[in-house]
Design an enzyme around this catalytic site. Structure first.
Site, short mmCIF file in Angstrom:
data_model
loop_
_atom_site.label_atom_id
_atom_site.label_comp_id
_atom_site.label_asym_id
_atom_site.label_seq_id
_atom_site.Cartn_x
_atom_site.Cartn_y
_atom_site.Cartn_z
N ARG A 549 0.66 -1.36 0.08
CA ARG A 549 0.07 -0.22 -0.17
C ARG A 549 0.78 1.22 0.11
NH1 ARG A 549 -3.21 -2.26 3.71
NH2 ARG A 549 -5.25 -2.41 3.25
N SER A 609 7.92 -5.07 6.62
CA SER A 609 7.75 -6.25 7.32
C SER A 609 8.72 -7.35 7.33
CB SER A 609 6.16 -6.75 7.26
OG SER A 609 5.43 -5.30 7.26
N ASP A 663 6.14 -3.96 10.98
CA ASP A 663 4.64 -3.83 10.72
C ASP A 663 4.06 -3.91 12.32
OD1 ASP A 663 5.47 -6.40 10.98
OD2 ASP A 663 3.81 -7.23 9.39
#
Ligand code: G6P
Ligand code: BGC
Ligand code: BGC
Length: 923
Positions: A549, A609, A663
């Site tokens: 994203r 992440s 994350d």
């Protein structure tokens, strides 16, 4: 009245009549005789009404409609298919309840070869009257005693015997070996058995007796045994009819029509229990005064009214009542009676059969009556024969009406115009009364003309059929054992989970100290959660989960997010590093254009992440890729640099990368914005990991002793030093071996979404190879890696999903399965996800306990920010994690907060805090 036997009937209808010639001529006595016999006549219209009413009750009961109470029970058995003919093995069969006061034990050998039948050995035992009416335990003890008496003289071992229990009373079955007696019928009334599982009662008795080790594998109704034992013929035998002491039928119903079953495919055998049929509207006109007397004097007045007109237990008694009536009125035996004639139960079914049989001759009738202490004259003999014929003919006709209802039901269920079907018949009335059978058959033809029925007498009273069901049940039980053995290592007990927690705790301490540990415990340089004073517009990237994203995050008094998802093709995730970062920058540029942000250099937070060693907030050296990523030339590099280089290559953009954030940290920060007690971040998605606020004094390698710093545990790698070997199954090993990073991320591979589907797939493959699933047939589909997505676990385990939907999901995958298969697949999914949630809970317990001890608190109240598709989508995962934490860390009150906005928001907040602090230092 359209009386049967009257003139002008079509061919075939004469089967409904019985001889009337030779009755005494018109006189008072003959009127009485006529009146008596007339009562037993049933018109065709009445039979049709009974047929229609019974059919209505059957369909009402199938729909599960409870009001008005259906007149028949329609009890589903767990028999789903008629025999294949391949069943084999030796079985003990115990029959109780079909034939009067006797119990039968059989030794049945199934050869597995069609047409090759081995005669069963059998022995019959008479059940004493006091046992039939005594305590239930006594009855089952008697059965256990008979079993060993029979087995003692058979050349068999005392161990590992498999038994099929034919128990011919109305029962609610909840499995092939679980059956609760609803109520006794016929001559039985033992106390303490109604409402109990008769299989358990038998097992207990066998154990008390102790002589043999017998496994009671299946329980069936006699009708089911009759149907299942039927020789395989040209047409399927899908109805079992029994007329013995009592009467009943079973047939193969479409499962989708049986409301209680929640099944949409296949068939299931349903026991009609028509003996209890009691529609007063249609039965009232056929009931005679003799039926009322018989019912009144029976063990169960008011119950089984239909059975009491048909079953062999009652036919003799009906004849006796008529004869006594006629004798008392001077029409028979010169008006004389005898004590025997006046006592209940003195005329038996055998007597009626013999007396009714025209070939038996008057002498035999004479002898029987004499035995009853009577002195019959020639006309008496004839009249007695008429009475027997009338009672039996009515029984056969009523039975035919009921069978015609079953045939109509079959036809409705199959939506067929015409029906070809074989009916297996069993029971002494069917076997030994030729007239009964011929009247039955003729009447069925008349009442169900569209059905082409062949009647097949059962060879051995259904023993073979019971053995067939037992063979199937034994196979299913063996499968269940294999399933349990396979899943046992996934079922972790408290001690095992506590050991995981303790090991995790040790590994945390070592990791923090910089000692060798599978937990890297990486400092993140995040020292505080947001305080609400942060302001500004930020860009954020979010890479490493299901979606990549790009986000625009506006922090004012609240947080506003605009974001777009971009795909990262596998070829890019596993291509070159340069390609990957160029792709990321392309996506940013696209996003900026769409949002009208081109040319602006907003501060950027990068959620990345993967495990990174950070030397500051904006510096992160990728230690190794995890999950599905494997882009070359990135490991050992500073990810922020790789991004900056790509930006430079692209020239057109300027970006100000302020922070790189895991994350877990993004999630903690994002939830921390709402709840200041959120000091832990947890991800259970594609991968799994946790971070938490640790005391700086415990963190080696970061200067300073006061305050706290968020530590990225990288717990996915927990156990990579072999410390989880005790818990790892062969399926975990296969999943690990086939992954792109064998030997790495062992904890993650037992917990996270990327792997659970694969673990399930490997278990399913194993169970198939054992023949437990999918009939042992390996499919191409199941061999395909990653075909079984983790989201299927969430779907399959959803409480609102019926088993039929589970099947639909698996069938979409090309796995054609039975309902037994579907149930087993569900259990596999449950075992795998439960272990995952418990391991995750053990990890969280280690973290909260560490925080509590760090702070020297008796009790800790703390919140955990959580994100990840598995955690969010799975119906039970979150509650299992919480329950495990409560169990393992009872002194901590842990609140789980689901992050709604993803960790991009958290990355922006970290960036915002950094910018605020930077401004402060500049001031
Ligand atoms: C978060 C993030 C992702 C993260 C993910 C884990 O909300 O924004 O970057 O990796 O959850 O979930 P997933 O199931 O997508 O791996
Ligand atoms: C029972 C049935 C049985 C039938 C024939 C009835 O009394 O309720 O379960 O099938 O007798 O034996
Ligand atoms: C990574 C972690 C990440 C986790 C959850 C793991 O594979 O190593 O850094 O937090 O997945 O996305």
């Amino acid at each position: 009245m359209d009386s049967i036997g009257s003139a002008g009937l079509r061919q075939g209808e004469e089967a409904l009549s019985y001889p009337e010639e030779g009755l005494p001529g018109p006189s008072d006595s003959s009127e009485l005789v006529q009146e008596c016999l007339q009562q037993f006549k049933v018109t065709r219209a009445q039979l049709q009404q009974i047929q229609a009413s019974l059919l209505g009750s059957m369909e009402q009961a199938l729909r599960g409609q409870a009001s008005p109470t259906p007149a028949v029970r329609m009890l589903p058995t767990y028999v789903g298919s008629t025999p294949h003919g391949t069943e084999q093995g030796d079985f003990v069969v115990l029959e109780l309840g079909a034939t009067g006061a006797s119990l039968r034990v059989l030794w049945v050998t199934l050869t597995g070869t069609e047409g090759h039948r081995v005669e069963p050995r059998s022995q019959e035992f008479v059940i004493p009257q006091e046992v039939m009416l005594g305590a239930g335990q006594q009855l089952f003890d008697f059965a256990a005693h008979c079993l060993s008496e029979f087995l003692d003289v058979q050349p068999v071992s005392k161990q590992g015997l498999q038994l099929g229990f034919s128990f011919s009373f109305p029962c609610h079955q909840t499995g092939l070996d679980r059956s609760t007696l609803i109520s006794w019928t016929k001559g039985f009334r033992c106390s303490g058995v109604e409402g109990q599982d008769v299989v358990q009662l038998l097992r207990d008795a066998i154990q008390r007796h102790g002589a043999y080790n017998i496994d009671v594998v299946a329980v069936v109704n006699d009708t089911v045994g009759t149907m299942m034992g039927c020789e395989l013929g040209a047409r399927p035998c899908e109805v079992g009819l029994v007329v013995d002491t009592g009467t009943n039928a079973c047939y193969m119903e479409e499962a989708r029509h049986v409301a209680v079953l929640d099944e949409d495919r296949g068939r299931v055998c349903v026991s009609v229990e028509w003996g209890s049929f009691s529609d007063a509207g249609v039965l009232g006109p056929v009931l005679t005064t003799f039926d009322h007397t018989l019912d009144h004097e029976s063990l169960n007045p008011g119950a089984q009214r239909f059975e009491k007109m048909i079953g062999g237990l009652y036919l003799g008694e009906l004849v006796r009542l008529v004869l006594a009536h006629l004798a008392r009125h001077g029409v028979l035996f010169g008006g004389g009676t005898s004590p025997a004639l006046l006592s209940r139960g003195s005329i038996l079914l055998e007597h009626v059969a013999e007396m009714e049989d025209p070939s038996a001759g008057a002498a035999r009738v004479h002898a029987i009556l004499q035995d009853l202490g009577l002195s019959p004259g020639a006309s008496d003999v004839e009249l007695v024969q008429h009475v027997c014929a009338a009672v039996c003919a009515r029984a056969a006709q009523l039975c035919a009406a009921a069978l015609a209802a079953v045939l109509s039901r079959l036809q409705h269920g199959r939506e067929q115009q015409t029906l070809q079907v074989a009916v297996a018949t069993g029971g002494r009335v069917c076997e030994r009364h030729p007239r009964f059978c011929s009247i039955l058959q003729g009447t069925v033809m008349l009442l169900a003309p569209e059905c082409d029925v062949s009647f097949i007498p059962s060879a051995d009273g259904g023993g073979q059929g019971v053995a067939m069901v037992t063979a199937v049940a034994a196979r299913l039980a063996a499968h269940r054992r294999l399933l349990e053995e396979t899943l046992a290592p996934f079922r972790l007990n408290h001690d095992q989970l506590a050991a995981v927690q303790a090991q995790m705790r040790k590994a945390m301490v070592k990791g923090l100290r910089g000692e060798a540990s599978s937990l890297r415990m990486l400092p993140t340089f995040v020292r505080a959660t947001p305080d609400g004073s942060e302001r500004g517009d930020f860009l954020a990237l979010d890479l490493g989960g299901t979606n990549f994203r790009v986000l625009l995050v506006r922090v004012t008094t609240g947080v506003q997010i605009t974001s777009q998802i971009y795909s990262i093709p596998e070829s890019v995730a596993q291509g070159s590093g340069q390609q990957l970062f160029d792709h990321i920058v392309d996506c940013i540029v696209d996003f900026q254009q769409k949002q009208g942000l081109s040319g602006q250099s907003l501060p950027l937070g990068f959620t990345f992440s993967f495990p990174c060693r950070q030397l500051g907030l904006d510096q992160g050296i990728l230690l190794n890729w995890t999950k599905g990523f494997n882009a070359s030339d990135c490991e050992g590099q500073d990810v922020v640099n790789l991004l900056r280089e790509a930006i430079t290559r692209r020239q057109a953009v300027e970006l100000n990368v302020v922070a790189i954030v895991n994350d877990t940290v993004g999630t903690m920060m994002s939830c921390g914005y709402e709840d200041p007690r959120c000091e832990i971040g947890l991800i259970v998605g594609t991968g799994t990991n946790a971070c938490y606020m640790e005391e700086l004094r415990n963190v080696v390698g970061v200067p300073g002793d006061s305050g706290r710093m968020c530590i990225n545990m990288e717990w996915g790698a927990f156990g990579d030093d072999g410390s989880l070997a005790m818990l790892s199954t062969c399926f975990d090993a296969s999943v690990d071996q086939a992954s792109i990073n064998p030997g790495k991320q062992r904890f993650e591979k037992m917990i996270s979404g990327m792997y659970l589907g694969e673990i399930v797939r490997h278990i399913l493959l194993h169970l198939t190879s054992l023949g437990v699933l999918f009939r042992g047939q390996q499919t191409q589909c199941l061999q395909t890696r990653d075909i079984f997505k983790t989201k299927f676990l969430s779907e399959i385990e959803s409480d609102s999903l019926a088993l039929r939907q589970v099947r639909a999901i698996l069938e979409d995958l090309g796995l054609p399965l039975t309902s037994d298969d579907a149930l087993m697949v569900l259990e596999v999914c449950q075992a795998v996800s439960q272990r995952a949630a418990q391991l995750c809970g053990a990890g969280v317990a280690a973290v909260v306990e560490k925080i509590r001890e760090n702070r020297g608190l008796e009790e800790l109240a703390v919140s955990v920010g959580v994100d990840g598709t598995l955690y969010k989508l799975h119906p039970h995962f979150s509650s299992l994690v919480a329950a495990t934490v409560r169990e393992l860390a009872p002194r901590c009150v842990v609140t789980f907060l689901q992050s709604e906005d993803g960790s991009g928001k958290g990355a922006a907040l970290v960036t915002a805090v950094a910018c605020r602090l930077a401004q402060l230092t500049r001031v």
